[in-house]
Every structure is written in structure tokens, then in C-alpha cells.
Write a protein that holds these residues in place. Structure first.
Motif, short mmCIF file in Angstrom:
data_model
loop_
_atom_site.label_atom_id
_atom_site.label_comp_id
_atom_site.label_asym_id
_atom_site.label_seq_id
_atom_site.Cartn_x
_atom_site.Cartn_y
_atom_site.Cartn_z
N ALA A 360 18.81 -68.31 21.85
CA ALA A 360 17.60 -68.10 20.83
C ALA A 360 16.67 -66.99 21.45
O ALA A 360 15.70 -67.17 21.01
CB ALA A 360 17.04 -69.65 20.71
N SER A 361 17.10 -66.56 22.61
CA SER A 361 16.06 -65.86 23.42
C SER A 361 16.37 -64.16 23.32
O SER A 361 17.79 -64.03 23.56
CB SER A 361 15.94 -66.31 24.84
N ALA A 362 15.55 -63.43 23.51
CA ALA A 362 15.21 -62.06 23.77
C ALA A 362 14.87 -61.68 25.17
O ALA A 362 14.12 -62.52 25.66
CB ALA A 362 14.52 -61.38 22.62
N ILE A 363 14.90 -60.37 25.41
CA ILE A 363 14.59 -59.93 27.07
C ILE A 363 13.85 -58.62 26.40
O ILE A 363 14.06 -57.55 25.85
CB ILE A 363 15.72 -59.71 27.98
N LEU A 364 12.49 -58.61 27.04
CA LEU A 364 11.70 -57.48 26.94
C LEU A 364 11.49 -57.01 28.39
O LEU A 364 10.79 -57.76 29.42
CB LEU A 364 10.06 -58.05 26.54
N ARG A 365 12.00 -55.78 28.55
CA ARG A 365 11.99 -55.19 29.86
C ARG A 365 10.93 -54.19 30.07
O ARG A 365 10.73 -53.21 29.14
CB ARG A 365 13.26 -54.79 30.34
N CYS A 366 10.20 -54.32 31.23
CA CYS A 366 9.40 -53.14 31.55
C CYS A 366 9.57 -52.70 32.76
O CYS A 366 9.81 -53.25 34.17
CB CYS A 366 7.75 -53.79 31.72
N VAL A 367 9.77 -51.27 32.75
CA VAL A 367 10.18 -50.34 33.90
C VAL A 367 8.90 -49.46 34.19
O VAL A 367 8.48 -48.73 33.45
CB VAL A 367 11.40 -49.59 33.69
N VAL A 368 8.49 -49.39 35.40
CA VAL A 368 7.45 -48.58 35.86
C VAL A 368 7.76 -47.65 37.07
O VAL A 368 8.53 -48.05 37.76
CB VAL A 368 6.37 -49.37 36.05
N ARG A 369 7.31 -46.43 37.13
CA ARG A 369 7.75 -45.63 38.22
C ARG A 369 6.24 -44.64 38.67
O ARG A 369 5.64 -44.50 37.73
CB ARG A 369 8.79 -44.40 37.85
N ASP A 370 6.22 -44.42 39.83
CA ASP A 370 5.11 -43.72 40.30
C ASP A 370 5.35 -43.02 41.70
O ASP A 370 6.17 -43.86 42.39
CB ASP A 370 3.76 -44.58 40.20
N SER A 371 4.90 -42.08 42.07
CA SER A 371 4.96 -41.60 43.46
C SER A 371 4.15 -42.54 44.39
O SER A 371 4.49 -42.43 45.76
CB SER A 371 4.16 -40.28 43.40
N ASP A 372 3.13 -43.21 43.91
CA ASP A 372 2.39 -44.22 44.91
C ASP A 372 3.13 -45.49 44.83
O ASP A 372 2.98 -46.28 43.68
CB ASP A 372 0.88 -44.23 44.27
N GLN A 373 3.68 -45.98 45.88
CA GLN A 373 4.04 -47.24 46.12
C GLN A 373 3.21 -48.39 45.75
O GLN A 373 3.60 -49.35 44.97
CB GLN A 373 4.71 -47.48 47.38
N ASP A 374 2.02 -48.36 45.85
CA ASP A 374 1.07 -49.42 45.59
C ASP A 374 0.93 -49.67 44.14
O ASP A 374 0.61 -50.70 43.74
CB ASP A 374 -0.37 -49.09 46.34
N VAL A 375 1.22 -48.65 43.18
CA VAL A 375 0.72 -48.42 41.95
C VAL A 375 1.71 -49.47 41.19
O VAL A 375 1.47 -50.09 40.18
CB VAL A 375 0.56 -47.12 41.36
#
Length: 570
Positions: A360-375
Motif C-alpha cells: 500500500a506504500s510508495a517511495i518518494l526519493r529526494c537526491v541532492v548534490r552540491d560542491s559544499d559538503q555542509d549544504v
């Protein structure tokens, strides 16, 4: 000569990647007769991993599991007179050779070790107009391996040679081939290409896997090479899996570009290979023609692209789209700084009136990229956690938030072979310079001089069914591009496939590729088509830009798509 038979060389393979079955080396040495045992431990992504290892510790940079395998099996190989050739040296072949010599001394073995180096161009990358990569490695050929084997080496380790070179080198040394024996070399490349990925030639990752009686633990492949470059692909008796025309064809179609498979020693014409069943678990490769190699060497360039992180939200039950929209809005509003790249993907794995919570479940994926590791580090994952009691009903995550991790970007460069110091370092320490290929040709063209003749179309009424009803496929990655090889078994099926699966139809069946450049190559002798989809993998597997970053499942997705197929074939 390497083996006891001047007209036959039995070459087995025990590794298709860094992380393959650890016990395979022993299994291959004890399972039957061999003259040479090879291993392929490198891939585009692996060179980045090993390059980073060596940056941390200059004594590292090689495949550590290979050294552990030798500790278990080197005495057995020496006892049976089996020579070992592997590219496990990675970013530090000299270092690995030294560790093996230390191992032989500790084990009290009389085993000679040689290595091949010169592929590492990292320090000279800017000078060679290759930019500023973390690691830069030229793809060397077989002749450094030949020098090492001719000097009597029992173990030869290399850095970045082409995958097939660890098989071609022993064959060229055994049969005394010359650099212009292009047909023989091309035949060995074909055999090497089949066995270098290990059990992919014996039923692994094979479309019609349900036809194989026992795939629990498939045996690793063997190439029985002949003086003219022809070969028989087989495996040790009593091992799992199978060797058939289709399992061999699947590997021939893996990670290719077009009908010309260009390497540093020879250009192999894939459109000339004849694949014939020759008894149970035995397939002949014959008739392979070769041409001069291209005028430049390919270079693998791996650069650190920045840092990435991801979060998977579980959405259950009703209002999936609305729940996903709320999660997106809340997370993006809570980020103290927006990452350079922020990508959302909703996978609707749920179904109505499901009888389990998971379905009954779906998956919402958020992928982030940046040159700054902290971000993309805690600043990102903390926001997702803070949403736990303030977001959609049933909020949960698939795992604990992680730290940002570095990702790589792969690109291919090219250099003049004269700029690459291909060196064989022999067991006695002598260094032999290996000259670049002579008689090179301009062969990297997209089409044949004479396009292959396609069969007549197959007429008749059709029915809409999955393409994979009788069409097999194998797909893989080459940098940011992916190849999809498809083939059929009969002439009637080929009459249909050659006309039905056009570039336009492929765009229709795979909407994710609809706007990308696609090249189609026809290989009638294999009843096969090959498609190269440019840019579908972004900056390559190391960048992890896609759900399937190495395109391993792309061919199976294609097979699952429905298409109109003549009823005569069903």
C-alpha cells in the motif's frame, strides 16, 4: 609456450569485478584443467575508488581481495602449473607486485612475479590536455603482458588494461602472434570479451534465466583458444549455470558501441563473429575478423564532482500525490540553503486495496548534490527528520539520515599512444618499454562502409504482448551513455525485429530516452541490434544520477514493454 599443447590454450576467468565471488579462484584451480587463470577487477567506478585509496595511502590502490585470494591459492596454482594474469593492480600495480613477492617469500613458494605499468597519466593530465582529474588512466593493450609471460613470470598484474587484454596477452604469448595478426588477435578479444565478466557468460544476468536448470551458483567461464584465434567457450564439468549460444551472445552484446569493438591492439569486427553450439556447455566462436587499432588510446578520467545525499520518504495509503507534494514543499522550505541540484522521484509501488502495508506504500526519493559538503550533509538530513511529526499522515523514512558522500564524474579522453609509457617490469627487475601499435587506422566510425542487408519484413496479423516474449536483452554503462543489445534466436524472429525495433520505436518504448541521441547498429550474424543511448546516465555510474546508475536493468525494462508482434511468432 605457456601450456603443454602448442595449438591450444585453456584460459579460465575467476573475477568479473572487484567484489566478485571470493572462492572462485580456488574453484577454477580445482575444478579441471587450466593453463592460465585470469581476473578482471576493474571498472570505471573502481578506478575512482582505488585512486582515492592511493591518495589516502600511497601503498594502496590495488584490489586487496586479489591478494587474499592468492594467499589461499598461489601454492595450488604453482603446483598445477597455472599462470595467473589479472588487472588487480588498479592504481598501483607495482605496489601489488611487491606485496605478492612478500607473500611468496612468506609462503616459501618459488613463484616469479612481474607487472605492467605506465597507464597512470594523472600527474601529466594537464600537460596532455586531459584537465585536472582525480585519476587518469590510459587503456593499455596486451603486449606488456606478453613481455612478462615470455620472461617466465608465473603471476602478472597490471593496472588499467582493456578487460580482454588479460586473456589476449596469454594467447599472443603462447601462439607467438605478431602485432599485425589482426584476425587472430580479434578472435582472442572476442573470447576475452565473453569471459572477462565471469558468470555473465554462464547464465548470470541472462534474460531467459528460467530456462537454466541450476543457476544457484553458476560456474565461471573458460575459453579454449586456438592458434587462428577461434575458441570454444565452456566451463568446468559439474558446475552450475550453462554455456549456450544465447548466454555467449548476451555477453558479446554487453557494453559495446557498434560493429567495431576498438581496442589498443586491434579493432574487432563484431559483425563477423560466428557463434555455434558445439555440444553441452560448449560454444564455438569463429570467423572473427580484425582491423588495425585506432590512432589514439582511450583514457579513463575520474573527477570528484562534489557531494551527494538522499532521503527516501514512505507514503502509505490514500492521497499519495498530495502527501508527496506536502513533503516536497516542507523540505524545500526548511533548507537553509538550496543545493545546486535537488531531484525528486515518486515511485508508485502502491496498489489499491492492498492486503499488506508494504504494497500500500510508495517511495518518494529526494537526491541532492552540491560542491559544499555542509549544504547536503546534516543541513539537509536534519530538515527531513524535523518533519517527522509535522508532515503527512503516516510519515516515515526508509533509513537513518546519512552524511554527505563524495561522488565522481567519469569522462573519456584520448591521447597519442607515443605519450603513454607502456612498461613491462620483469621478475628480475628489468624494465622493458613496449612500443605503441604500428599500422593504426582511422576506424572509429559509426556505420559500416557497406551497411548490412536487412531481411524482408514479416507480414501478418499482430498481437500486443511484451517485447521480451522471445527477445533477449543485455544492457550496461559506458560513461554517461548506455548500450542496449537485443537479439532473437530464429530467422523469422529476426525478420520481424530488424524492422520493428527502430530508433523511433525505442524512444516510444523508453520515454526516459525520448529526447536523447540514440544510435542503432545492426548485427545480422548475431540476429541482434545494438542501441547506444547517449547521456542517459548523466556523468556516469560514479555520479549516481539515476535510479539504475549502471543501466543494468535498462534492457529488462525494454523487454517488459508491450509491442505489436506477428501472431505467427507467438
Amino acid at each position: 609456450m605457456i601450456g603443454s599443447d602448442p595449438d591450444l590454450l585453456r584460459v579460465g576467468n575467476c573475477s568479473g569485478f572487484y567484489g566478485d565471488r571470493f572462492s572462485a579462484m580456488r574453484e577454477m584451480l580445482t575444478g579441471g584443467e587450466l593453463d592460465v587463470l585470469t581476473g578482471d577487477y576493474l571498472a570505471e567506478l573502481t578506478m575512482l575508488i582505488l585512486g582515492r585509496d592511493r591518495l589516502k595511502d600511497p601503498d594502496l590502490g590495488y584490489a586487496k581481495t586479489f591478494l587474499r585470494q592468492l594467499e589461499d591459492c598461489l601454492g595450488l596454482a604453482a603446483e598445477r602449473g597455472v599462470r595467473i594474469v589479472a588487472n588487480a593492480g588498479g592504481a598501483n600495480p607495482a605496489g601489488l607486485a611487491d606485496r605478492i613477492r612478500e607473500l611468496t617469500a612468506r609462503l616459501g613458494l618459488d613463484v616469479s612475479v612481474a607487472h605492467v605499468e605506465g597507464d597512470d597519466l594523472t600527474a601529466r593530465a594537464a600537460e596532455l590536455d586531459l584537465g585536472s582529474p582525480l585519476v587518469a588512466n590510459a587503456y593499455l593493450g596486451c603486449w606488456g603482458i606478453v613481455e612478462c609471460l615470455n620472461s617466465g613470470a608465473d603471476v602478472v598484474v597490471t593496472g588499467r588494461v582493456t578487460d580482454a587484454s588479460v586473456i589476449v596477452g596469454p594467447a599472443a604469448a603462447h601462439f607467438g602472434w605478431q602485432r599485425t595478426d589482426f584476425d587472430a588477435l580479434a578472435g582472442a578479444v572476442a573470447a576475452g570479451h565473453v569471459i572477462e565478466c565471469g558468470t555473465q557468460a554462464t547464465g548470470g544476468n541472462y534474460s531467459f534465466f528460467t530456462e537454466i536448470a541450476d543457476l544457484t551458483r553458476p560456474g565461471f567461464p573458460i575459453a579454449e583458444l586456438r592458434r587462428d584465434g577461434s575458441s570454444a567457450i565452456t566451463k568446468h564439468p559439474g558446475t552450475g549455470g550453462a554455456v549456450t549460444v544465447d548466454t555467449v551472445t548476451a555477453q558479446l552484446m554487453y557494453e559495446i558501441q557498434d560493429e567495431r569493438y576498438a581496442g589498443p591492439d586491434v579493432t574487432t569486427r563484431l559483425d563477423t563473429i560466428e557463434v555455434v553450439q558445439d555440444g553441452e556447455d560448449r560454444v564455438l566462436l569463429r570467423g572473427t575478423r580484425g582491423e588495425a587499432p585506432p590512432p589514439q588510446l582511450k583514457v579513463s578520467l575520474n573527477t570528484l564532482g562534489g557531494f551527494r545525499n538522499e532521503m527516501d520518504f514512505v507514503l502509505t495509503g490514500l492521497d499519495i500525490e498530495a502527501k508527496a507534494e506536502l513533503a516536497r514543499r516542507q523540505l524545500e522550505a526548511g533548507l537553509p540553503r538550496r543545493p545546486a541540484e535537488l531531484t525528486w522521484t515518486l515511485s508508485r509501488l502502491d496498489r489499491p486495496d492492498a492486503d499488506t502495508e508494504e504494497t500500500a506504500s510508495a517511495i518518494l526519493r529526494c537526491v541532492v548534490r552540491d560542491s559544499d559538503q555542509d549544504v547536503v550533509g546534516r543541513a539537509f538530513s536534519n530538515v527531513a527528520v524535523e518533519m517527522a511529526l509535522a508532515s503527512y499522515p503516516g510519515f516515515s523514512l526508509t533509513g537513518v539520515p546519512g552524511k554527505a558522500s563524495p561522488y565522481g564524474v567519469f569522462t573519456a579522453g584520448h591521447v597519442d599512444p607515443a605519450e603513454v609509457p607502456h612498461v613491462a617490469v620483469l621478475p628480475d627487475g628489468r624494465r622493458v618499454d613496449v612500443p605503441p601499435a604500428s599500422g593504426v587506422g582511422e576506424v572509429l566510425m559509426k556505420t559500416s562502409p557497406t551497411p548490412p542487408r536487412e531481411p524482408e519484413p514479416l507480414p501478418g496479423p499482430t498481437r500486443r504482448v511484451p517485447l521480451g516474449t522471445f527477445v533477449a536483452a543485455r544492457s550496461g554503462d559506458k560513461g554517461g551513455n548506455a548500450n542496449i543489445g537485443v537479439w532473437v534466436r530464429t530467422e523469422q524472429q529476426w525478420r520481424w525485429l530488424a524492422h520493428a525495433l527502430t530508433v523511433e520505436k525505442l524512444r516510444e518504448l523508453l520515454p526516459e530516452a525520448a529526447e536523447l541521441p540514440i544510435t542503432r547498429t545492426t548485427l545480422p550474424n548475431l540476429r541482434a541490434l545494438n542501441f547506444v543511448v547517449e547521456g542517459i546516465l548523466g556523468d556516469g555510474a560514479a555520479s549516481q544520477a539515476r535510479f539504475d546508475p549502471q543501466a543494468k536493468g535498462l534492457g529488462e525494462w525494454l523487454r517488459s514493454r508491450h509491442i505489436d508482434i506477428p501472431e505467427a511468432l507467438l
